[in-house]
Design a protein around this motif. Structure first.
Motif, PDB file in Angstrom:
ATOM      1  N   UNK A 365       0.827  -1.198   0.000  1.00 48.26           N
ATOM      2  CA  UNK A 365       0.000   0.000   0.000  1.00 48.26           C
ATOM      3  C   UNK A 365       0.863   1.249   0.000  1.00 48.26           C
ATOM      4  N   UNK A 366       0.227   2.388  -0.228  1.00 46.16           N
ATOM      5  CA  UNK A 366       0.974   3.641  -0.334  1.00 46.16           C
ATOM      6  C   UNK A 366       1.601   4.041   0.991  1.00 46.16           C
ATOM      7  N   UNK A 367       1.054   3.550   2.100  1.00 48.07           N
ATOM      8  CA  UNK A 367       1.595   3.913   3.412  1.00 48.07           C
ATOM      9  C   UNK A 367       2.634   2.917   3.925  1.00 48.07           C
ATOM     10  N   UNK A 368       2.870   1.847   3.174  1.00 45.71           N
ATOM     11  CA  UNK A 368       3.721   0.778   3.705  1.00 45.71           C
ATOM     12  C   UNK A 368       5.195   1.165   3.794  1.00 45.71           C
ATOM     13  N   UNK A 369       5.638   2.092   2.974  1.00 54.78           N
ATOM     14  CA  UNK A 369       7.034   2.515   3.072  1.00 54.78           C
ATOM     15  C   UNK A 369       7.274   3.246   4.392  1.00 54.78           C
ATOM     16  N   UNK A 403      14.902   6.120  -2.289  1.00 54.07           N
ATOM     17  CA  UNK A 403      13.452   6.167  -2.052  1.00 54.07           C
ATOM     18  C   UNK A 403      12.675   6.075  -3.370  1.00 54.07           C
ATOM     19  N   UNK A 404      13.181   6.735  -4.417  1.00 51.10           N
ATOM     20  CA  UNK A 404      12.497   6.690  -5.711  1.00 51.10           C
ATOM     21  C   UNK A 404      12.376   5.266  -6.237  1.00 51.10           C
ATOM     22  N   UNK A 405      13.370   4.434  -5.952  1.00 48.95           N
ATOM     23  CA  UNK A 405      13.322   3.057  -6.438  1.00 48.95           C
ATOM     24  C   UNK A 405      12.236   2.262  -5.709  1.00 48.95           C
ATOM     25  N   UNK A 406      12.076   2.509  -4.419  1.00 48.82           N
ATOM     26  CA  UNK A 406      10.970   1.888  -3.685  1.00 48.82           C
ATOM     27  C   UNK A 406       9.629   2.329  -4.275  1.00 48.82           C
ATOM     28  N   UNK A 407       9.499   3.636  -4.540  1.00 49.49           N
ATOM     29  CA  UNK A 407       8.234   4.153  -5.075  1.00 49.49           C
ATOM     30  C   UNK A 407       7.983   3.625  -6.488  1.00 49.49           C
ATOM     31  N   UNK A 408       9.049   3.393  -7.246  1.00 51.69           N
ATOM     32  CA  UNK A 408       8.876   2.854  -8.600  1.00 51.69           C
ATOM     33  C   UNK A 408       8.225   1.474  -8.554  1.00 51.69           C
ATOM     34  N   UNK A 409       8.579   0.662  -7.544  1.00 51.72           N
ATOM     35  CA  UNK A 409       7.938  -0.644  -7.396  1.00 51.72           C
ATOM     36  C   UNK A 409       6.420  -0.481  -7.226  1.00 51.72           C
ATOM     37  N   UNK A 410       6.027   0.520  -6.448  1.00 50.93           N
ATOM     38  CA  UNK A 410       4.600   0.720  -6.203  1.00 50.93           C
ATOM     39  C   UNK A 410       3.894   1.268  -7.441  1.00 50.93           C
ATOM     40  N   UNK A 411       4.555   2.179  -8.169  1.00 48.86           N
ATOM     41  CA  UNK A 411       3.930   2.735  -9.371  1.00 48.86           C
ATOM     42  C   UNK A 411       3.746   1.674 -10.450  1.00 48.86           C
ATOM     43  N   UNK A 412       4.767   0.814 -10.606  1.00 43.93           N
ATOM     44  CA  UNK A 412       4.718  -0.195 -11.667  1.00 43.93           C
ATOM     45  C   UNK A 412       3.933  -1.440 -11.266  1.00 43.93           C
ATOM     46  N   UNK A 413       3.743  -1.641  -9.952  1.00 43.70           N
ATOM     47  CA  UNK A 413       3.066  -2.843  -9.483  1.00 43.70           C
ATOM     48  C   UNK A 413       3.926  -4.078  -9.626  1.00 43.70           C
ATOM     49  N   UNK A 414       5.242  -3.900  -9.734  1.00 44.28           N
ATOM     50  CA  UNK A 414       6.180  -5.016  -9.887  1.00 44.28           C
ATOM     51  C   UNK A 414       7.592  -4.470  -9.714  1.00 44.28           C
TER      52      UNK A 414
END
Length: 432
Positions: A365-369, A403-414
């Motif tokens: 989820x968006x709050x999990x980071x 941090x951007x790499x973590x967020x990229x996982x969430x944006x791409x869903x993979x």
């Protein structure tokens, strides 16, 4: 760059007593036994030798904490339970030149007035155990161990002990419990091992490389030792380079050298790739990036960069590595190796792994980071021993740098690093 610890490693049968003697082996022991024990401690203090197992505590000061005239037996324990991911210096040292360690053991035991010493080795490394047993037998037959060593009146028995392969036994008090036959779990301190260690008696616990560095100090003198390294971190040490490097291995160099220098000696990052991130002291230390190539690799320089020198296990990762996946693998290790004694570590490492699994898959989820960092805050500094800090260091530092790499996982869903996703992620990074 003149080798000291590694000076015999390329010799045929470097592990034998004959080879070691050809290179001034056991000359330092004769020098030490002709000195009062307190003078030996003073010599190590003057050299400024710091513990090579991670913390960097002054070795001579540690020896000086052992109370004298207390009527109790004293013990020396060598921590050879090398289990930090990425750390691989003690095992090759013991394989290539076990007599360097044994000579250091006798000198250290003499200094602290111990008549019994233990070398605690991981049980999985059977070849090292066999080599140490053979070297101890060689040294005893030559009069360097046993009764009345070299006619000095000092006697010492050395036991090579095989551990059961638990990461937590690298922590000195857990190691002592394991050595006493109990389950390896950290003890509450105080009391400290210097006053109540093995069998509740005064005990010094030192790393393999620390003890193996002592003979050179007695042979060449404190001023010679201080001519290398830096003012606060003097001497030579072993840097272990592994991962995406052309020539991984052990590189002996003065403390304060840089990763750029070491990579030059090791042939650089593998062809066609560039450095992305690295660990200065194994997986338990906060990760650094290519921006830190020129920091001095000593205790002060690495601390100033926001990490720890630790065991000087330099794991090199290039741009093809997913930092989230790497941190997940480390976290799985710490969750598996947690002894379970304290709640913050036992429960925290479990939940860190669960959250990282979701983040790596891109299903979090968006709050999990933020939740991941909250759990880290509940573990770091609140666990019974340093394993909690070790488990959280790579997570917190990776989020800070990537941090951007973590967020990229969430944006791409993979994970963006499989082949079909890597180009897309590179394009996104270029646009940002």
């Amino acid at each position: 760059m003149t080798p000291v610890l590694t000076r015999t490693w390329d010799e045929p049968e470097s592990w034998t007593l004959e080879t070691y003697r050809r290179h001034d082996g056991y000359r330092a022991l004769a020098t030490a036994l002709a000195m009062p024990p307190d003078d030996v401690i003073a010599a190590v203090k003057a050299a400024g030798l710091r513990g090579r197992g991670g913390a960097g505590f002054p070795t001579g000061v540690k020896w000086g904490y052992i109370p004298q005239g207390d009527g109790k037996p004293h013990y020396l324990v060598v921590n050879a339970d090398e289990s930090e991911p990425g750390t691989c210096k003690d095992v090759p040292l013991m394989m290539a030149c076990p007599h360097e360690l044994i000579e250091g053991v006798v000198i250290a035991a003499y200094a602290i007035r111990a008549r019994q010493a233990f070398i605690y080795v991981r049980g999985e490394v059977a070849p090292v155990l066999r080599r140490l047993h053979a070297a101890v037998a060689e040294a005893a037959a030559a009069g360097y161990l046993g009764e009345d060593i070299l006619g000095s009146g000092f006697s010492l028995d050395v036991v090579v002990h095989a551990g059961a392969g638990a990461y937590i036994c690298g922590e000195e008090t857990a190691l002592l419990d394991s050595l006493e036959g109990r389950r390896g779990q950290p003890r509450l301190r105080p009391p400290f091992p210097a006053t109540a260690g093995l069998y509740a008696c005064p005990t010094v616990v030192n790393n393999v490389e620390t003890i193996a560095s002592v003979p050179a100090i007695l042979r060449e003198g404190a001023a010679w030792f201080r001519s290398m390294g830096t003012e606060k971190s003097p001497g030579f040490t072993l840097y272990s380079l592994s991962g995406h490097v052309a020539r991984p291995g052990q590189y002996e160099a003065p403390l304060g050298t840089t990763l750029r220098d070491l990579l030059t000696r090791a042939g650089g990052v593998r062809d066609g790739h560039r450095l992305k991130f690295w660990t200065p002291g194994g997986s338990s230390t906060p990760i650094l990036t290519a921006e830190h190539l020129d920091i001095p690799l000593d205790y002060e320089g690495v601390a100033a960069a926001g990490s720890m020198l630790g065991t000087k296990a330099l794991q090199i990762f290039d741009e093809t590595t997913c930092v989230v996946r790497a941190v997940l693998r480390w976290s799985e290790f710490y969750a598996h190796e947690s002894c379970g004694k304290c709640t913050p570590c036992r429960e925290g490492t479990f939940w860190l792994t669960r959250i990282l699994e979701e983040l790596e898959r891109g299903t979090a989820g968006v709050d999990d980071l933020d939740k991941l960092l909250d759990v880290c805050d509940s573990v770091a500094g609140r666990s019974f021993c340093a394993l909690g800090d070790a488990a959280t260091s790579p997570i917190v530092s990776s989020v800070a740098h990537f941090r951007d790499e973590y967020l990229a996982h969430l944006r791409l869903g993979a994970c963006p690093f499989p082949p079909e996703r890597s180009a897309l992620f590179a394009d996104e990074g270029a646009r940002r």
